[in-house]
Design an enzyme around this catalytic site. Structure first.
Site, PDB file in Angstrom:
ATOM      1  N   ALA A 248      40.746 -17.344 -84.960  1.00 11.30           N
ATOM      2  CA  ALA A 248      41.994 -18.067 -85.309  1.00 11.30           C
ATOM      3  C   ALA A 248      42.553 -18.966 -84.451  1.00 11.30           C
ATOM      4  O   ALA A 248      43.900 -19.358 -84.498  1.00 11.30           O
ATOM      5  CB  ALA A 248      42.984 -16.993 -85.827  1.00 11.30           C
ATOM      6  N   ALA A 249      41.929 -19.125 -83.485  1.00 13.38           N
ATOM      7  CA  ALA A 249      42.412 -20.291 -82.661  1.00 13.38           C
ATOM      8  C   ALA A 249      42.439 -21.371 -82.962  1.00 13.38           C
ATOM      9  O   ALA A 249      43.575 -22.311 -83.084  1.00 13.38           O
ATOM     10  CB  ALA A 249      41.737 -20.227 -81.347  1.00 13.38           C
ATOM     11  N   GLY A 250      41.591 -21.825 -83.898  1.00 12.68           N
ATOM     12  CA  GLY A 250      41.618 -23.088 -84.463  1.00 12.68           C
ATOM     13  C   GLY A 250      42.960 -23.010 -85.828  1.00 12.68           C
ATOM     14  O   GLY A 250      43.583 -24.123 -86.054  1.00 12.68           O
ATOM     15  N   ASP A 251      43.073 -21.790 -86.399  1.00 11.28           N
ATOM     16  CA  ASP A 251      44.169 -21.804 -87.500  1.00 11.28           C
ATOM     17  C   ASP A 251      45.343 -21.868 -86.501  1.00 11.28           C
ATOM     18  O   ASP A 251      46.071 -22.538 -87.092  1.00 11.28           O
ATOM     19  CB  ASP A 251      43.887 -20.457 -88.049  1.00 11.28           C
ATOM     20  CG  ASP A 251      42.460 -20.175 -88.617  1.00 11.28           C
ATOM     21  OD1 ASP A 251      42.070 -21.480 -89.120  1.00 11.28           O
ATOM     22  OD2 ASP A 251      42.210 -18.998 -88.853  1.00 11.28           O
TER      23      ASP A 251
HETATM   24  O1  RIB Z   1      39.424 -18.626 -88.862  1.00 12.00           O
HETATM   25  C1  RIB Z   1      39.417 -17.175 -88.533  1.00 12.00           C
HETATM   26  C2  RIB Z   1      39.410 -16.531 -90.049  1.00 12.00           C
HETATM   27  O2  RIB Z   1      38.172 -17.060 -90.434  1.00 12.00           O
HETATM   28  C3  RIB Z   1      39.445 -15.228 -89.988  1.00 12.00           C
HETATM   29  O3  RIB Z   1      40.631 -14.735 -89.933  1.00 12.00           O
HETATM   30  C4  RIB Z   1      38.499 -14.736 -91.342  1.00 12.00           C
HETATM   31  O4  RIB Z   1      39.433 -14.353 -92.405  1.00 12.00           O
HETATM   32  C5  RIB Z   1      37.838 -15.972 -91.732  1.00 12.00           C
HETATM   33  O5  RIB Z   1      38.707 -16.719 -92.524  1.00 12.00           O
END
Ligand code: RIB
Length: 324
Positions: A248-251
């Site tokens: 989730a770093a990119g998120d």
């Molecule tokens: O970017 C990380 C995410 O990718 C995770 O939380 C997983 O659910 C996938 O969607």
């Protein structure tokens, strides 16, 4: 106000010192169920960064869906467009995190893949009153494309994080304001290598040639490169830290970036026509997002790792203790 249309998953996370090779068995060190999904993660990152955030997404009528929804209700200002679907399970992601904090992720989409273009038309008023629309590629492409077209028609700034990457129809690029691939996603989108700076610039120019106004190529510990139609190229450095878990770093980067762009639009007072950040404004937003994601990689899991505004604002003091 930001609207995120995207995936919601329950992450089934196994930690192990080393990832197994094909046919190999290794002993793990832990197992947790953690709310995730690129869409939901980016929405939570935007909200914790300080933006009023609405999420459009789908879960099943199962216990994973129930748990995730309860969590999202704590962070987001509007969860009324998250639907519980009959007959399909909540999406899951099987994630292996190795001893270096690197992950391998397999997603089983479930309810996330029930979106159609008609479902997007039904939420046109929500898109129209947003400053920023943030999308990824964990829901059907027809829904993503329709959302981008609606945003363009309504003069709403759109950000597409093309993850997980697939080759996209060239026409989509003319509907996106800002694209945020990482290096491997840029390579998949363009069919070109993107391992060096000249290669990244050449691949980016291919997408700019399809009508994309600007893109940010995220490069992990190397920071990021922003490139726009005027040919201006900027490198924004990373803040090196010891990574515990990069999930989730990119998120986190995308959510925090969207939050800063939302603020700039609100401060500009511009309500009609598409907002185009100047290279200086974009560099400030990228730096904020880079700080947020540096904090996130020092923590385990997707949504639990995402920092709050007060933590990002206090970054300098935090970094003096955590820089590697
Ligand atoms: O970017 C990380 C995410 O990718 C995770 O939380 C997983 O659910 C996938 O969607």
């Amino acid at each position: 106000m930001i609207t995120v249309i995207g995936s919601i998953n329950m992450d089934l996370v196994v930690t192990a010192d080393k990832a197994p090779e094909a046919g190999e068995t290794v002993m793990g060190t832990g197992f947790r169920q953690i709310p995730g999904g690129k869409g939901a993660n980016q929405a939570v990152a935007a909200a914790r960064s300080g933006a009023e955030t609405a999420m459009v997404g789908r879960v099943g009528r199962d216990s994973f869906g129930e748990t995730i929804l309860r969590g999202l209700q704590e962070d987001l200002s509007d969860t009324s467009h998250i639907q519980r679907m009959d007959g399909v399970p909540t999406g899951i992601a099987a994630i292996l995190v190795d001893g270096k904090g690197q992950n391998r992720i397999t997603v089983v989409s479930g309810a996330n893949f029930t979106f159609t273009a008609d479902d997007i038309d039904a939420i046109r008023p929500l898109i129209a009153r947003s400053h920023v629309l943030l999308l990824q590629l964990e829901i059907p492409l027809e829904a993503v494309f329709r959302a981008l077209v609606v945003a363009k028609e309504e003069g709403v700034c759109s950000i597409l994080n093309p993850a997980p990457a697939i080759e996209l129809p060239p026409a989509i690029y003319g509907c996106v304001d800002l694209l945020t691939p990482n290096e491997s996603e840029l390579s998949i989108l363009t069919g070109l290598p993107a391992g060096t700076r000249p290669q990244r610039i050449e691949a980016s120019r291919k997408l700019l040639g399809f009508g994309l106004p600007s893109l940010i190529v995220t490069l992990g510990s190397e920071g990021s490169l922003s490139i726009n139609q005027t040919g201006e190229i900027r490198h924004v450095p990373a803040y090196p830290v010891d990574a515990l878990d990069t999930t989730a770093a990119g998120d986190c980067f995308n959510g925090a970036l969207a939050c800063q762009i939302d603020r700039m639009i609100a401060e500009s007072g511009q309500r009609t026509g598409r907002f185009v950040p100047t290279p200086e404004q974009l560099a400030v937003a990228i730096d904020f997002a880079t700080k947020a994601s540096a904090i996130s990689v020092t923590r385990a899991g997707a949504q639990p790792s995402l920092p709050y505004r007060r933590e990002i604002d206090a970054f300098d003091a935090w970094y003096s203790l955590h820089s590697s």
